[in-house]
Design a protein around this motif. Structure first.
Motif, mmCIF file in Angstrom:
data_model
loop_
_atom_site.group_PDB
_atom_site.id
_atom_site.type_symbol
_atom_site.label_atom_id
_atom_site.label_comp_id
_atom_site.label_asym_id
_atom_site.label_seq_id
_atom_site.Cartn_x
_atom_site.Cartn_y
_atom_site.Cartn_z
ATOM 1 N N CYS A 14 0.839 -1.185 0.000
ATOM 2 C CA CYS A 14 0.000 0.000 0.000
ATOM 3 C C CYS A 14 0.879 1.242 0.000
ATOM 4 O O CYS A 14 2.023 1.215 0.467
ATOM 5 C CB CYS A 14 -0.980 0.022 1.174
ATOM 6 S SG CYS A 14 -0.230 0.176 2.797
ATOM 7 N N TRP A 95 -7.389 5.137 11.321
ATOM 8 C CA TRP A 95 -7.960 5.331 9.992
ATOM 9 C C TRP A 95 -9.469 5.165 9.977
ATOM 10 O O TRP A 95 -10.060 4.502 10.826
ATOM 11 C CB TRP A 95 -7.307 4.391 8.983
ATOM 12 C CG TRP A 95 -7.728 2.953 9.027
ATOM 13 C CD1 TRP A 95 -8.911 2.401 8.587
ATOM 14 C CD2 TRP A 95 -6.957 1.845 9.513
ATOM 15 N NE1 TRP A 95 -8.923 1.052 8.770
ATOM 16 C CE2 TRP A 95 -7.736 0.676 9.323
ATOM 17 C CE3 TRP A 95 -5.680 1.726 10.061
ATOM 18 C CZ2 TRP A 95 -7.285 -0.595 9.682
ATOM 19 C CZ3 TRP A 95 -5.234 0.460 10.416
ATOM 20 C CH2 TRP A 95 -6.020 -0.660 10.233
ATOM 21 N N THR A 97 -12.602 4.836 6.650
ATOM 22 C CA THR A 97 -12.768 4.688 5.207
ATOM 23 C C THR A 97 -14.049 5.367 4.744
ATOM 24 O O THR A 97 -15.056 5.397 5.451
ATOM 25 C CB THR A 97 -12.809 3.202 4.813
ATOM 26 O OG1 THR A 97 -13.865 2.552 5.527
ATOM 27 C CG2 THR A 97 -11.493 2.523 5.145
ATOM 28 N N LYS A 99 -15.973 6.167 0.699
ATOM 29 C CA LYS A 99 -16.032 6.278 -0.756
ATOM 30 C C LYS A 99 -14.737 5.819 -1.421
ATOM 31 O O LYS A 99 -14.165 6.489 -2.284
ATOM 32 C CB LYS A 99 -16.356 7.714 -1.164
ATOM 33 C CG LYS A 99 -17.742 8.183 -0.737
ATOM 34 C CD LYS A 99 -18.014 9.598 -1.204
ATOM 35 C CE LYS A 99 -19.420 10.040 -0.782
ATOM 36 N NZ LYS A 99 -19.723 11.426 -1.224
ATOM 37 N N LYS A 101 -11.764 5.547 -0.291
ATOM 38 C CA LYS A 101 -10.523 6.122 0.198
ATOM 39 C C LYS A 101 -10.402 5.914 1.699
ATOM 40 O O LYS A 101 -11.406 5.793 2.404
ATOM 41 C CB LYS A 101 -10.445 7.619 -0.125
ATOM 42 C CG LYS A 101 -10.327 7.936 -1.605
ATOM 43 C CD LYS A 101 -8.973 7.471 -2.142
ATOM 44 C CE LYS A 101 -8.812 7.814 -3.606
ATOM 45 N NZ LYS A 101 -7.515 7.347 -4.154
ATOM 46 N N GLN A 103 -8.709 7.605 5.138
ATOM 47 C CA GLN A 103 -8.123 8.806 5.720
ATOM 48 C C GLN A 103 -7.459 8.424 7.040
ATOM 49 O O GLN A 103 -8.088 7.781 7.893
ATOM 50 C CB GLN A 103 -9.199 9.861 5.963
ATOM 51 C CG GLN A 103 -9.880 10.343 4.697
ATOM 52 C CD GLN A 103 -11.001 11.334 4.981
ATOM 53 O OE1 GLN A 103 -11.613 11.310 6.038
ATOM 54 N NE2 GLN A 103 -11.263 12.206 4.016
ATOM 55 N N THR A 126 -3.669 9.934 3.225
ATOM 56 C CA THR A 126 -4.767 9.265 2.524
ATOM 57 C C THR A 126 -4.207 8.110 1.714
ATOM 58 O O THR A 126 -3.015 8.060 1.391
ATOM 59 C CB THR A 126 -5.510 10.231 1.579
ATOM 60 O OG1 THR A 126 -4.589 10.731 0.611
ATOM 61 C CG2 THR A 126 -6.139 11.377 2.347
ATOM 62 N N GLY A 127 -5.099 7.166 1.384
ATOM 63 C CA GLY A 127 -4.715 6.018 0.574
ATOM 64 C C GLY A 127 -5.932 5.374 -0.033
ATOM 65 O O GLY A 127 -7.045 5.913 0.032
ATOM 66 N N ASP A 128 -5.743 4.201 -0.610
ATOM 67 C CA ASP A 128 -6.801 3.451 -1.279
ATOM 68 C C ASP A 128 -7.394 2.428 -0.312
ATOM 69 O O ASP A 128 -6.671 1.609 0.255
ATOM 70 C CB ASP A 128 -6.225 2.752 -2.513
ATOM 71 C CG ASP A 128 -7.295 2.120 -3.379
ATOM 72 O OD1 ASP A 128 -8.387 1.823 -2.855
ATOM 73 O OD2 ASP A 128 -7.037 1.914 -4.580
ATOM 74 N N THR A 129 -8.723 2.455 -0.146
ATOM 75 C CA THR A 129 -9.375 1.539 0.784
ATOM 76 C C THR A 129 -9.106 0.081 0.446
ATOM 77 O O THR A 129 -9.024 -0.783 1.328
ATOM 78 C CB THR A 129 -10.904 1.776 0.789
ATOM 79 O OG1 THR A 129 -11.141 3.143 1.083
ATOM 80 C CG2 THR A 129 -11.591 0.915 1.822
#
Length: 266
Positions: A14, A95, A97, A99, A101, A103, A126-129
């Motif tokens: 990730c 974190w 999640t 939509k 993403k 946070q 931020t990153g990809d869920t």
């Protein structure tokens, strides 16, 4: 307090991007490239500082049940200028999640090579869920059945400065175990027995450190002195004392430099 861990052996890479914000200081872009397997991982952090890219090796611990990740920088990659003050970061990130993403927000504490605090502040990333460790689990692990010995617990309590704990003791020795029972964030602890050190500035992990201590008289005093409070103050230590078939499970909460005591009385 001990929290049950329901983690899943997911693995993958990730990438997280954001900013590291020093208290009363500068803001730097901060990037994490991580390779995570189950509850642990490794990778690199990248910041842009003084016009150059600074890369650090990092270790990661993940608590998916709490939606928490601890990131610890441990070594610089490549040669850095002698004039640059290197600050190794330990960060606690929580974190959520939304939509597609994820946070992440949290706090960090940085130390130089002499383990002196050089920066503290906050992180926003931020990153990809869908990337590990943020994707939803598809199945739960079966609950662990405790061993019989684990069920013989006669006390669960908290100890802080000014709130000493006295225990009636039978055995000629005390078997003592200490560890970080929550999020491993760099807490350190010193343990004294009747004023003599047993452990000095010991960094707590999820692994139990066991000591078998012969007792000396009618009253034996164990003092637990809080050291570094890690990325998420206060200093928290899980303590287990074993007296034959009896077990006393306690948690010490203290600010740095403060201490709590347990007195064993015969």
């Amino acid at each position: 307090m001990l929290l049950a861990t329901a983690l899943h052996a997911q693995q993958g890479k990730c990438v997280l991007k954001g900013n590291i914000i020093a208290k009363d200081g500068p803001t730097y872009p901060y990037r994490l490239e991580l390779d995570i397997a189950g509850t642990t991982g490794k990778g690199i952090s990248i910041t842009e500082q003084d016009g150059m890219s600074v890369r650090m090796k990092v270790n990661v611990q993940v608590r998916r049940d709490m939606k928490v990740m601890v990131v610890t920088e441990n070594a610089a990659l490549g040669k850095l200028p002698d004039s640059m003050d290197v600050c190794y970061v330990t960060a606690l990130l929580r974190w959520k999640t939304k939509k597609g993403k994820v946070q992440l927000t949290g706090v960090f504490s940085g130390k130089d090579k002499n383990k002196v605090v050089c920066y503290q502040g906050t992180l926003e990333m931020t990153g990809d869920t869908n990337e590990v460790p943020f994707k939803e689990a598809t199945a739960k692990e079966p609950a662990k059945i405790p061993a019989i010995a684990d069920t013989i617990t006669t006390a669960t309590d908290k100890i802080t400065e000014g709130v000493d704990k006295r225990l009636q003791w039978r055995s000629p020795v005390c078997t003592l175990e200490v560890w970080d029972g929550g999020v491993v964030d760099g807490d350190a602890l010193t343990i004294l027995h009747n004023g003599a050190p047993l452990l000095t500035d010991h960094t707590l992990t999820g692994e139990h450190t066991r000591l078998v201590v012969p007792l000396t008289g009618k009253n034996d005093t164990f003092t637990f002195v809080a050291g570094d409070e890690g990325a998420a103050p206060p200093n928290t230590a899980q303590i287990l004392l074993i007296d034959g078939d009896e077990r006393y499970d306690l948690t010490a909460f203290n600010k740095k430099g403060r201490s709590a005591k347990i007195v064993l009385t015969k």
